[in-house]
Design a protein around this motif. Structure first.
Motif, short mmCIF file in Angstrom:
data_model
loop_
_atom_site.label_atom_id
_atom_site.label_comp_id
_atom_site.label_asym_id
_atom_site.label_seq_id
_atom_site.Cartn_x
_atom_site.Cartn_y
_atom_site.Cartn_z
N VAL A 191 -44.93 3.02 -25.27
CA VAL A 191 -44.51 2.19 -26.40
C VAL A 191 -42.98 2.08 -26.44
CG1 VAL A 191 -44.48 2.09 -28.94
CG2 VAL A 191 -46.61 2.54 -27.73
N SER B 22 -47.58 10.15 -30.11
CA SER B 22 -46.72 9.53 -29.08
C SER B 22 -46.06 10.62 -28.25
CB SER B 22 -45.65 8.65 -29.73
OG SER B 22 -44.74 9.44 -30.44
N ARG B 23 -45.72 10.25 -27.03
CA ARG B 23 -45.08 11.22 -26.14
C ARG B 23 -43.75 11.69 -26.71
NH1 ARG B 23 -48.83 8.47 -22.24
NH2 ARG B 23 -48.79 6.96 -23.91
N THR B 24 -43.03 10.76 -27.37
CA THR B 24 -41.77 11.16 -28.00
C THR B 24 -42.06 12.13 -29.14
OG1 THR B 24 -40.90 8.96 -27.49
CG2 THR B 24 -39.67 10.27 -29.09
N LEU C 255 -48.07 13.54 -38.29
CA LEU C 255 -48.80 12.47 -38.96
C LEU C 255 -49.23 11.46 -37.91
CD1 LEU C 255 -46.45 11.62 -42.00
CD2 LEU C 255 -48.44 13.13 -41.99
N HIS D 270 -56.50 9.03 -33.94
CA HIS D 270 -55.79 9.86 -32.95
C HIS D 270 -55.67 11.32 -33.39
CE1 HIS D 270 -53.71 5.98 -31.32
NE2 HIS D 270 -54.89 6.18 -30.78
N VAL E 260 -40.83 8.34 -35.83
CA VAL E 260 -40.84 7.98 -34.41
C VAL E 260 -40.97 6.47 -34.19
CG1 VAL E 260 -42.02 8.30 -32.20
CG2 VAL E 260 -41.64 10.25 -33.69
N LEU F 299 -36.16 7.04 -35.14
CA LEU F 299 -36.05 6.99 -33.68
C LEU F 299 -36.32 5.62 -33.09
CD1 LEU F 299 -37.69 10.22 -32.26
CD2 LEU F 299 -35.32 9.52 -32.18
N GLY F 300 -37.24 4.86 -33.66
CA GLY F 300 -37.58 3.60 -33.00
C GLY F 300 -38.38 2.69 -33.89
N ALA G 34 -41.67 -0.37 -33.11
CA ALA G 34 -42.39 -1.08 -32.06
C ALA G 34 -42.76 -2.50 -32.48
CB ALA G 34 -43.65 -0.30 -31.69
N PHE H 197 -31.23 7.86 -34.93
CA PHE H 197 -30.80 8.79 -33.88
C PHE H 197 -30.89 8.06 -32.55
CE2 PHE H 197 -31.43 11.94 -30.56
CZ PHE H 197 -30.38 12.81 -30.82
N ALA I 222 -30.38 8.33 -28.78
CA ALA I 222 -30.22 9.42 -27.81
C ALA I 222 -28.99 9.25 -26.90
CB ALA I 222 -31.49 9.57 -26.99
N LEU J 251 -48.40 -3.85 -27.49
CA LEU J 251 -47.88 -4.76 -28.52
C LEU J 251 -48.89 -4.92 -29.65
CD1 LEU J 251 -46.31 -7.43 -26.14
CD2 LEU J 251 -45.07 -6.16 -27.90
N THR K 62 -52.94 1.05 -27.96
CA THR K 62 -52.78 1.93 -26.80
C THR K 62 -53.45 3.30 -27.02
OG1 THR K 62 -51.14 2.74 -25.25
CG2 THR K 62 -50.53 2.87 -27.55
N1 NAP Z 1 -33.99 6.41 -30.51
C1 NAP Z 1 -34.18 6.70 -29.24
O1 NAP Z 1 -33.22 6.99 -28.53
C2 NAP Z 1 -35.60 6.72 -28.67
C3 NAP Z 1 -35.82 7.23 -27.37
C4 NAP Z 1 -37.15 7.31 -26.90
C5 NAP Z 1 -38.22 6.82 -27.70
N2 NAP Z 1 -37.93 6.34 -28.93
C6 NAP Z 1 -39.04 5.77 -29.77
O2 NAP Z 1 -40.20 6.53 -29.82
C7 NAP Z 1 -41.31 5.66 -30.11
C8 NAP Z 1 -42.55 6.14 -29.34
O3 NAP Z 1 -42.41 5.84 -27.97
P1 NAP Z 1 -43.35 6.56 -26.86
O4 NAP Z 1 -43.01 5.89 -25.59
O5 NAP Z 1 -43.26 8.02 -27.03
O6 NAP Z 1 -44.79 6.06 -27.33
P2 NAP Z 1 -46.25 6.37 -26.72
O7 NAP Z 1 -46.33 7.71 -26.14
O8 NAP Z 1 -46.67 5.22 -25.87
O9 NAP Z 1 -47.00 6.36 -28.11
C9 NAP Z 1 -48.25 5.90 -28.40
C10 NAP Z 1 -48.42 6.09 -29.91
O10 NAP Z 1 -47.47 5.29 -30.65
C11 NAP Z 1 -48.10 4.75 -31.80
N3 NAP Z 1 -48.17 3.29 -31.57
C12 NAP Z 1 -48.79 2.62 -30.61
N4 NAP Z 1 -48.58 1.30 -30.67
C13 NAP Z 1 -47.79 1.13 -31.70
C14 NAP Z 1 -47.22 -0.03 -32.28
N5 NAP Z 1 -47.41 -1.25 -31.77
N6 NAP Z 1 -46.46 0.15 -33.36
C15 NAP Z 1 -46.24 1.39 -33.86
N7 NAP Z 1 -46.75 2.52 -33.33
C16 NAP Z 1 -47.52 2.38 -32.27
C17 NAP Z 1 -49.48 5.37 -31.86
O11 NAP Z 1 -49.30 6.63 -32.53
P3 NAP Z 1 -50.02 7.12 -33.90
O12 NAP Z 1 -51.44 6.70 -33.85
O13 NAP Z 1 -49.83 8.62 -33.83
O14 NAP Z 1 -49.22 6.49 -34.99
C18 NAP Z 1 -49.77 5.62 -30.39
O15 NAP Z 1 -50.74 6.60 -30.18
C19 NAP Z 1 -40.87 4.25 -29.78
O16 NAP Z 1 -40.75 3.48 -30.95
C20 NAP Z 1 -39.53 4.49 -29.14
O17 NAP Z 1 -38.63 3.48 -29.39
C21 NAP Z 1 -36.65 6.26 -29.41
#
Ligand code: NAP
Length: 367
Positions: free
Chosen positions: A44, A185-187, A207, A212, A245, A269-270, A272, A292, A294, A350, A354
């Protein structure tokens, strides 16, 4: 070298509108290297690169030359297929930040045994962390099996490690617990792992969507897991940090209303779903959300600790995290071939459909 370059182009306004185009493959001019992308991950986080594409300039890394069309950045591995730079040879393999395209032309500046920096003019004022490429074919810790894990988790884990370091540095703003949204999410769960490395005492609450919840409980990383609908069951009188997140503004509002003044910090953090970093309402109770980012933290700690110490600390933490992921088989790696498969995976993300138990990896090169 392949004769054709293939790209997955994304409409910068309507992300679900993606198509593949083909052009002649580039060749290296003096001072240039051509890398052919082989293996990359999709999570994501990549969707967020599109969502923040304008605001945080993610579309500027890999210009397309076509109005309104962007190349989504991805993390992965590529092989050198052409080089006009001394010290970088055809066949070397690099990990880094690539466009969703078969080829990338870079202009390596300083090159060492382990890495180089792309000095292309259009990347000069973009965050530093994305401009470095790490050589992997001479790295004893790299292997075919480790590549997928690295591509999927490494950038996310570095963010989580950074945020935990920041929160510990601030003494958790006096909080007794950290509530993490998108806990599946992995983050999110990298954050739980990193926070646990920082403190044995802090309570970690995940949460997640109702569907999930079992997956998140099975991770064994949170002290408690609740579906979003149940968040009001938490004790509102405990000083709390919120790690937001994926930027769901409705959940954010409920968290702020529930904890009020006991919400001592909100780290955003983000997002989507939006085209801008979400703008929190002015009247949210508790601490104002703070984004935040990174790369800013990485730059600060690299300066304070020095690049070697920074890499040592992150490397150790990543290794411990990978051990946990593998020992408990937290995800199943699903490797697919080509941009059509990538388009389908991105469409699923999107749409918010996922499956967090799957780690998506795309190959562009047949073995
Ligand atoms: N600020 C930074 O520097 C930074 C760096 C890295 C990542 N991030 C952010 O971390 C977030 C997660 O990324 P990831 O790659 O770890 O995700 P991921 O592992 O692919 O996360 C999948 C999970 O995200 C949630 N999700 C899925 N589709 C979504 C959507 N369209 N809208 C909202 N939530 C959705 C669901 O969680 P639940 O069912 O548990 O809600 C899903 O199980 C992103 O928004 C990313 O931008 C930020």
């Amino acid at each position: 070298m392949t004769e054709t370059q293939t790209r997955l182009l994304m409409n910068r306004q309507r992300f679900e509108d993606m198509h593949v185009d083909s052009t002649p493959a580039p060749s290296a001019k003096d001072g240039e290297v051509v890398l052919a992308l082989d293996r990359f991950s999709l999570t994501v986080n990549n969707v967020t690169y599109a969502a923040f594409g304008e605001a945080l300039r993610y579309w500027d890394f890999f210009p397309t030359g076509i109005d309104g069309q962007g190349l989504l950045p991805v993390w992965g591995y590529a092989n050198v297929v052409d080089s006009e730079v001394e010290g970088i040879e055809v066949g070397q393999r690099y990990f880094g930040y690539f466009p969703s395209a078969t080829h990338l032309v870079v202009k390596p500046g300083k090159t060492g045994a382990r890495s180089f920096r792309d000095e292309s003019a259009h990347r000069a004022d973009l965050p530093e962390v994305y401009n470095w490429y790490q050589r992997s074919d001479n790295d004893p810790f790299q292997s075919e099996a480790a590549e997928s894990l690295h591509a999927i988790f490494r950038p996310l884990f570095v963010t989580a490690f950074g945020l935990s370091d920041f929160l510990a540095d601030e003494n958790f703003f006096g909080a007794k617990q950290v509530v993490i949204s998108s806990a599946s999410s992995r983050t999110g769960y990298s954050e739980a792992f990193s926070l646990r490395m920082q403190s044995e005492d802090i309570e970690l609450i995940g949460l997640t969507s109702a569907g999930h919840r079992d997956f998140v409980e099975g991770l064994g990383l949170y002290s408690k897991v609740l579906a979003y609908d149940d968040l009001e069951q938490l004790d509102p009188d405990r000083p709390t940090v919120y790690v937001d997140v994926a930027g769901n503004t409705e959940v954010q509002r409920r968290v702020h209303q529930h904890f009020g003044e006991q919400l001592v910090h909100d780290a955003a953090l983000g997002a989507a779903h939006t085209h801008e970093p979400p703008q929190p309402d002015e009247d949210l109770p508790g601490a104002r959300p703070v984004f935040f980012f990174a790369p800013v933290w990485v730059a600060r700690r690299q300066k304070e600790w020095g690049p070697e110490e920074f890499n040592r600390r992150v490397g150790e933490a990543v290794a411990a995290f990978f051990q946990h992921v593998m020992k408990h088989r937290l995800i199943e790696i699903r490797e697919q071939q080509g941009f059509e498969a990538a388009r389908e995976v991105l469409t699923e993300m999107l749409d918010g459909r996922t499956d967090p138990a799957i780690g998506h990896v795309i190959r562009l090169k047949a073995d």
